[in-house]
Design a protein around this motif. Structure first.
Motif, PDB file in Angstrom:
ATOM      1  N   SER A  45      -6.691   5.377   4.417  1.00 31.76           N
ATOM      2  CA  SER A  45      -7.534   6.253   3.607  1.00 31.76           C
ATOM      3  C   SER A  45      -7.253   7.734   3.847  1.00 31.76           C
ATOM      4  O   SER A  45      -7.824   8.586   3.182  1.00 31.76           O
TER       5      SER A  45
ATOM      6  N   LYS B 108      -1.693   4.169   0.359  1.00 32.13           N
ATOM      7  CA  LYS B 108      -2.002   4.888   1.594  1.00 32.13           C
ATOM      8  C   LYS B 108      -2.050   6.373   1.259  1.00 32.13           C
ATOM      9  O   LYS B 108      -1.200   6.889   0.553  1.00 32.13           O
TER      10      LYS B 108
ATOM     11  N   ILE C 142      -7.759   0.299   7.550  1.00 35.46           N
ATOM     12  CA  ILE C 142      -8.354   0.849   6.332  1.00 35.46           C
ATOM     13  C   ILE C 142      -8.551   2.362   6.501  1.00 35.46           C
ATOM     14  O   ILE C 142      -8.217   3.145   5.602  1.00 35.46           O
TER      15      ILE C 142
ATOM     16  N   ILE D  90      -4.461  -0.028  -3.484  1.00 34.16           N
ATOM     17  CA  ILE D  90      -4.723   1.411  -3.324  1.00 34.16           C
ATOM     18  C   ILE D  90      -3.664   1.962  -2.377  1.00 34.16           C
ATOM     19  O   ILE D  90      -3.431   1.403  -1.304  1.00 34.16           O
TER      20      ILE D  90
ATOM     21  N   TRP E 226      -9.717   5.233  -1.701  1.00 30.60           N
ATOM     22  CA  TRP E 226     -10.230   4.503  -0.545  1.00 30.60           C
ATOM     23  C   TRP E 226     -11.711   4.775  -0.322  1.00 30.60           C
ATOM     24  O   TRP E 226     -12.487   3.848  -0.069  1.00 30.60           O
ATOM     25  N   GLN E 227     -12.120   6.029  -0.416  1.00 32.48           N
ATOM     26  CA  GLN E 227     -13.535   6.344  -0.206  1.00 32.48           C
ATOM     27  C   GLN E 227     -14.399   5.677  -1.269  1.00 32.48           C
ATOM     28  O   GLN E 227     -15.509   5.226  -0.975  1.00 32.48           O
TER      29      GLN E 227
ATOM     30  N   SER F 278      -7.092   9.158  -0.590  1.00 36.01           N
ATOM     31  CA  SER F 278      -8.413   9.202   0.052  1.00 36.01           C
ATOM     32  C   SER F 278      -9.546   9.006  -0.948  1.00 36.01           C
ATOM     33  O   SER F 278     -10.555   8.375  -0.631  1.00 36.01           O
TER      34      SER F 278
ATOM     35  N   HIS G 136       0.797  -1.223   0.000  1.00 34.52           N
ATOM     36  CA  HIS G 136       0.000   0.000   0.000  1.00 34.52           C
ATOM     37  C   HIS G 136       0.834   1.280   0.000  1.00 34.52           C
ATOM     38  O   HIS G 136       0.300   2.341  -0.291  1.00 34.52           O
TER      39      HIS G 136
END
Length: 110
Positions: A109, A58, A105, A56, A64-65, A61, A48
Motif C-alpha cells: 500500500s 504495489k 498488504i 491492485i 489499497w486504502q 496507496s 501486484h
C-alpha cells in the motif's frame, strides 16, 4: 534401578530432539516470511507489480486504502488466506502468518 535410568535417558533424548526440531522449524518459518520485501517478490509481485488479473498495484496507496477501508484488514487477510477468484489461497505464500499478510498488504500500500 537400571531400567528407570535407561528409560529416563531415552525420554530425555527424545524430549531434547523434539524441542530442537521445534526450535529449528520455528526459526525457519519465521525467517522465511519475516523479510517482507523478499516475500513480496517471491509471492505477490507476479500480479501486484503489473496489476495482472485486476490486482491492485504495489504503491497504489489510494487503491489499497480504499479496499482496506471497504473490507477492513481482518477480512482482507481472510480473503488472502482463502483465495479470491483471481488469486490462489495464500497468495502464493505457503508459510505466511496473518501478521505476515498484514505486513505485506501494508508494504504494497506504500
Amino acid at each position: 534401578m537400571y531400567e528407570i535410568t535407561t528409560l529416563f535417558s531415552k525420554i530425555s533424548r527424545t524430549l531434547v530432539r523434539g524441542i530442537t526440531a521445534l526450535a529449528i522449524s520455528t526459526v525457519m518459518i519465521s525467517t522465511a516470511a519475516a523479510d517482507i520485501p523478499t516475500t513480496y517478490n517471491n509471492s505477490c509481485a507476479a500480479c501486484h507489480d503489473s496489476g495482472a488479473l485486476g490486482a491492485i498495484k504495489k504503491g497504489d496507496s489510494t487503491g489499497w486504502q480504499q479496499i482496506i477501508k471497504q473490507k477492513g484488514m481482518p477480512a482482507l487477510v481472510k480473503s488472502v488466506k482463502g483465495g479470491m477468484i483471481q488469486m490462489p489461497a495464500g497468495g502464493l505464500c505457503d508459510n505466511c502468518s496473518d501478521d505476515d499478510y498484514r505486513k505485506l498488504i501494508d508494504y504494497m500500500s506504500k
